[in-house]
Design a protein around this motif. Sequence first.
Motif, PDB file in Angstrom:
ATOM      1  N   ASP A   1       3.858  14.407  -8.643  1.00  0.00           N
ATOM      2  CA  ASP A   1       5.015  15.731  -8.893  1.00  0.00           C
ATOM      3  C   ASP A   1       5.418  16.491 -10.329  1.00  0.00           C
ATOM      4  OD1 ASP A   1       7.872  16.364  -8.690  1.00  0.00           O
ATOM      5  OD2 ASP A   1       7.047  17.788  -6.778  1.00  0.00           O
ATOM      6  N   SER A   2       5.265  15.056 -11.221  1.00  0.00           N
ATOM      7  CA  SER A   2       6.222  14.971 -12.225  1.00  0.00           C
ATOM      8  C   SER A   2       4.582  15.395 -13.278  1.00  0.00           C
ATOM      9  CB  SER A   2       6.077  13.680 -12.773  1.00  0.00           C
ATOM     10  OG  SER A   2       5.691  13.106 -12.769  1.00  0.00           O
ATOM     11  N   LEU A   3       3.766  15.371 -13.382  1.00  0.00           N
ATOM     12  CA  LEU A   3       2.439  15.233 -13.113  1.00  0.00           C
ATOM     13  C   LEU A   3       2.463  17.202 -13.536  1.00  0.00           C
ATOM     14  CD1 LEU A   3      -0.624  13.776 -13.819  1.00  0.00           C
ATOM     15  CD2 LEU A   3      -0.712  16.266 -12.396  1.00  0.00           C
ATOM     16  N   LEU A   4       2.614  17.423 -12.485  1.00  0.00           N
ATOM     17  CA  LEU A   4       2.059  18.889 -12.195  1.00  0.00           C
ATOM     18  C   LEU A   4       3.418  19.806 -12.786  1.00  0.00           C
ATOM     19  CD1 LEU A   4       2.052  19.965  -8.699  1.00  0.00           C
ATOM     20  CD2 LEU A   4       0.285  20.121 -10.119  1.00  0.00           C
ATOM     21  N   LEU A   5       4.901  19.678 -13.153  1.00  0.00           N
ATOM     22  CA  LEU A   5       6.215  19.589 -13.706  1.00  0.00           C
ATOM     23  C   LEU A   5       5.032  19.945 -15.346  1.00  0.00           C
ATOM     24  CD1 LEU A   5       8.652  20.525 -13.747  1.00  0.00           C
ATOM     25  CD2 LEU A   5       9.484  19.026 -14.216  1.00  0.00           C
TER      26      LEU A   5
ATOM     27  N   ALA B   1      -8.844  16.361 -11.104  1.00  0.00           N
ATOM     28  CA  ALA B   1      -9.851  15.382 -10.226  1.00  0.00           C
ATOM     29  C   ALA B   1      -9.620  13.926  -9.963  1.00  0.00           C
ATOM     30  CB  ALA B   1     -10.909  14.715 -11.414  1.00  0.00           C
ATOM     31  N   LEU B   2      -8.205  13.078 -11.003  1.00  0.00           N
ATOM     32  CA  LEU B   2      -7.086  12.677 -11.025  1.00  0.00           C
ATOM     33  C   LEU B   2      -6.899  12.785 -10.136  1.00  0.00           C
ATOM     34  CD1 LEU B   2      -6.787  10.294 -11.470  1.00  0.00           C
ATOM     35  CD2 LEU B   2      -4.584  10.883 -12.590  1.00  0.00           C
ATOM     36  N   VAL B   3      -5.525  13.585  -9.356  1.00  0.00           N
ATOM     37  CA  VAL B   3      -5.112  13.671  -7.895  1.00  0.00           C
ATOM     38  C   VAL B   3      -6.195  13.776  -7.034  1.00  0.00           C
ATOM     39  CG1 VAL B   3      -3.985  15.608  -6.623  1.00  0.00           C
ATOM     40  CG2 VAL B   3      -3.451  15.184  -9.451  1.00  0.00           C
TER      41      VAL B   3
ATOM     42  N   LYS C   1       0.840  -1.287   0.334  1.00  0.00           N
ATOM     43  CA  LYS C   1       0.381  -0.023  -0.011  1.00  0.00           C
ATOM     44  C   LYS C   1       0.794   0.880  -0.029  1.00  0.00           C
ATOM     45  CE  LYS C   1      -3.777  -2.267   2.557  1.00  0.00           C
ATOM     46  NZ  LYS C   1      -4.199  -2.401   3.712  1.00  0.00           N
ATOM     47  N   LEU C   2       2.013   1.451   0.791  1.00  0.00           N
ATOM     48  CA  LEU C   2       2.985   2.177   0.414  1.00  0.00           C
ATOM     49  C   LEU C   2       3.478   2.560  -1.135  1.00  0.00           C
ATOM     50  CD1 LEU C   2       5.036   1.701   4.236  1.00  0.00           C
ATOM     51  CD2 LEU C   2       3.322   3.641   3.768  1.00  0.00           C
ATOM     52  N   PHE C   3       4.169   1.015  -1.180  1.00  0.00           N
ATOM     53  CA  PHE C   3       4.052   2.013  -2.857  1.00  0.00           C
ATOM     54  C   PHE C   3       3.425   2.224  -3.240  1.00  0.00           C
ATOM     55  CE2 PHE C   3       5.235   0.203  -6.750  1.00  0.00           C
ATOM     56  CZ  PHE C   3       6.468   0.660  -7.032  1.00  0.00           C
ATOM     57  N   VAL C   4       2.300   2.865  -3.548  1.00  0.00           N
ATOM     58  CA  VAL C   4       1.622   2.629  -4.580  1.00  0.00           C
ATOM     59  C   VAL C   4       0.914   3.925  -3.916  1.00  0.00           C
ATOM     60  CG1 VAL C   4      -0.736   2.537  -5.387  1.00  0.00           C
ATOM     61  CG2 VAL C   4       0.390   0.597  -5.140  1.00  0.00           C
ATOM     62  N   LEU C   5       0.495   3.902  -2.829  1.00  0.00           N
ATOM     63  CA  LEU C   5       0.041   5.912  -2.455  1.00  0.00           C
ATOM     64  C   LEU C   5       1.485   6.498  -2.567  1.00  0.00           C
ATOM     65  CD1 LEU C   5      -2.311   4.076   0.347  1.00  0.00           C
ATOM     66  CD2 LEU C   5      -2.782   5.331  -2.003  1.00  0.00           C
ATOM     67  N   ASN C   6       2.412   6.212  -1.932  1.00  0.00           N
ATOM     68  CA  ASN C   6       3.542   6.566  -1.713  1.00  0.00           C
ATOM     69  C   ASN C   6       3.679   7.648  -3.229  1.00  0.00           C
ATOM     70  OD1 ASN C   6       4.956   7.581   0.818  1.00  0.00           O
ATOM     71  ND2 ASN C   6       4.461   5.627   1.023  1.00  0.00           N
ATOM     72  N   GLY C   7       3.489   7.009  -4.275  1.00  0.00           N
ATOM     73  CA  GLY C   7       3.898   6.534  -6.100  1.00  0.00           C
ATOM     74  C   GLY C   7       3.487   7.787  -6.494  1.00  0.00           C
ATOM     75  N   PHE C   8       2.208   7.913  -5.343  1.00  0.00           N
ATOM     76  CA  PHE C   8       0.652   8.931  -6.229  1.00  0.00           C
ATOM     77  C   PHE C   8       2.049  10.353  -5.746  1.00  0.00           C
ATOM     78  CE2 PHE C   8      -3.211   6.303  -5.513  1.00  0.00           C
ATOM     79  CZ  PHE C   8      -3.087   5.979  -5.947  1.00  0.00           C
ATOM     80  N   GLY C   9       2.400  10.497  -4.858  1.00  0.00           N
ATOM     81  CA  GLY C   9       2.823  11.467  -5.054  1.00  0.00           C
ATOM     82  C   GLY C   9       3.983  11.354  -6.138  1.00  0.00           C
TER      83      GLY C   9
ATOM     84  N   TRP D   1       6.971   8.371 -11.211  1.00  0.00           N
ATOM     85  CA  TRP D   1       7.294   9.735 -11.695  1.00  0.00           C
ATOM     86  C   TRP D   1       7.117   9.497 -12.673  1.00  0.00           C
ATOM     87  CZ3 TRP D   1       8.663  14.290 -10.616  1.00  0.00           C
ATOM     88  CH2 TRP D   1       9.704  15.504 -11.234  1.00  0.00           C
ATOM     89  N   GLY D   2       7.752   8.087 -13.590  1.00  0.00           N
ATOM     90  CA  GLY D   2       7.435   8.082 -15.135  1.00  0.00           C
ATOM     91  C   GLY D   2       5.786   7.998 -15.270  1.00  0.00           C
ATOM     92  N   ILE D   3       5.217   7.324 -14.346  1.00  0.00           N
ATOM     93  CA  ILE D   3       4.030   6.992 -14.711  1.00  0.00           C
ATOM     94  C   ILE D   3       2.798   8.681 -14.898  1.00  0.00           C
ATOM     95  CG2 ILE D   3       1.487   5.730 -13.091  1.00  0.00           C
ATOM     96  CD1 ILE D   3       3.234   3.959 -12.802  1.00  0.00           C
ATOM     97  N   GLY D   4       3.461   9.766 -14.015  1.00  0.00           N
ATOM     98  CA  GLY D   4       2.656  10.948 -13.936  1.00  0.00           C
ATOM     99  C   GLY D   4       2.834  11.254 -14.994  1.00  0.00           C
ATOM    100  N   GLN D   5       4.333  11.511 -16.108  1.00  0.00           N
ATOM    101  CA  GLN D   5       4.375  12.043 -16.740  1.00  0.00           C
ATOM    102  C   GLN D   5       3.772  10.955 -17.521  1.00  0.00           C
ATOM    103  OE1 GLN D   5       8.227  10.536 -16.834  1.00  0.00           O
ATOM    104  NE2 GLN D   5       9.159  13.687 -16.979  1.00  0.00           N
ATOM    105  N   MET D   6       3.291   9.774 -18.212  1.00  0.00           N
ATOM    106  CA  MET D   6       2.940   8.939 -19.081  1.00  0.00           C
ATOM    107  C   MET D   6       1.424   9.453 -19.263  1.00  0.00           C
ATOM    108  SD  MET D   6       1.930   5.003 -19.727  1.00  0.00           S
ATOM    109  CE  MET D   6       1.450   5.002 -17.919  1.00  0.00           C
ATOM    110  N   VAL D   7       0.663   9.935 -18.021  1.00  0.00           N
ATOM    111  CA  VAL D   7      -0.329   9.911 -17.828  1.00  0.00           C
ATOM    112  C   VAL D   7      -0.941  11.730 -17.993  1.00  0.00           C
ATOM    113  CG1 VAL D   7      -2.500  10.933 -16.263  1.00  0.00           C
ATOM    114  CG2 VAL D   7      -1.192   8.750 -15.806  1.00  0.00           C
ATOM    115  N   ALA D   8      -0.234  12.404 -17.995  1.00  0.00           N
ATOM    116  CA  ALA D   8      -0.095  14.019 -18.534  1.00  0.00           C
ATOM    117  C   ALA D   8      -0.062  14.356 -20.293  1.00  0.00           C
ATOM    118  CB  ALA D   8       0.823  14.681 -17.839  1.00  0.00           C
TER     119      ALA D   8
END
Length: 514
Positions: A75-79, A236-238, A63-71, A193-200
């Motif tokens: 961060d990368s999505l915002l950038l 909304a996703l965040v 759970k920590l791996f996923v929920l910390n991964g959200f952060g 981080w890469g997943i955030g970039q990919m989603v964006a």
Amino acid sequence: MAEGDHERGIAANGYATSLSSNNVSYGKEEVFTLESLDPALNAKMHLVNNAIDEIGWTGYHYKLFVLNGFGYAVDSLLLLLQSIIQGQVNLQFSPPFKAGLTMALYIGLLLGALFWGLTADVIGRKWAFNVSLLICSVFTIAAGAAPTYNSLTFFIALSAFGGGGNLILDTTVFLEYLPSSKQWLLTLLACWWGIGQMVAGLIAWPFMSDYSCPTTGVCNDSNNRGWRYLMYTCGALVFLMSIARVTVIRLKETPKYCLGQNEDDKVAETLQWMATKYNRPCSLTAEQLRACGQVQTSTGAKGKLSVSEFTVHWKGLFLTRKLAKSTCLIWLSWTLIGLAYPLYNVFLPTYLATRGAQTGDSSNYTTWRNYAIVNMCGVWGPVLAGFLCNLPLLGRRGTMVLGALVTMVFFFAYTQVRTGAQNLGFNCAISFCLNIYYGTLYAYTPEVLPTAHRATGNGISVSFNRVMGIVSAVVGVYANTATPVPIYICAALYIVMAVVAAAFPFEPYGKRSA
């Protein structure tokens, strides 16, 4: 040896012996020790690391791996969000300073890194973990509804402030619960981080292709809604991520933070709770911790949120000459990557568009399709880094050196792009290799910082990174990003980063965080 020190040694060694007698091997050393400066903290840290290793990997860690991964992802999505929308926003509002969104983002990230980083060592990790994404989501959605350019930059800055501590808190929280055999997962965590970039990139592809005004002619809110749809969707996703953080897992304050606060009962209680919940053994008791004495170096004399408290955490990063060297080199690395990364990633749409024009296809569809593909490739860099950093031959330092040098090669090669396929291929290779270095640096930083001062050191590291992001925004305005000059600068910076990585004094492979 003094009598008190002798008793503390007996307590620590007795606990280690009891674990060994249960056929569990916890003979690993910590990355560094503070025996001469704070023997109580040193002894307690060894006991807690033994207990975490005794419990091992559990469902709580998944759970920590996923929920910390959200952060990481946020961060990368915002950038990338501001770099994606900046061109269309400038067309619609015609601001006098074209990089205003980039400046607002990095100022928010800078203040967020300092605030969340410094306070996390004072009031704990739990509070920031629970609220940072919520703040980020609310102001990202508000940015999508901004009626003016000034209000948009304001909301972007507030959103970035909320997300500015994610890189600090996520690695800190995850590491302080990790058994030593799984510390390499801290590097793998950067795949988010890469997943955030990919989603964006994937969300931007349809919105920015189909709902953006042309570069010439009228551009107003009625024919330029794509960037707003993008902000609403990502906000909304965040928001959903922030809800998951407080419902899927009820985070308890990390035992290593509590250790630095002399909260021995809470340390034992948290670890015993985890062991009971997941049916694992845990031999640690509060009495064993108290037998080691009082921690001396973790808090200031005047209480929390005081100048003396922050001074203690600052000085704690320079307790020994070797630790001081490590801290300075880490900060230098974050400064260098803080300039190199934005020069490439924040202006990637420009590079893709101008190179596309030179190779015959600069359409909106192709630019944003390539953007999505390039960011999908970046997901897998930290995955490979997680494997490489766990090899004895490379470790963390060798992985960073390798990642930096290979990235440098592809940067130089990119200046020779002549076809559309080369344009896309080299960008994918750069995105992949760049994240090998970046992902490992993310993990290495908290691993070699002392627990009581980890968030402070991590926060200052990320702050240097954000300052250079502000510099990159100015460079982007006054330099010609359509030429290969920024690419050459990035390549040269990665050479320096490789040298700095090789000079790091600590190698965490095979050791436990202190």
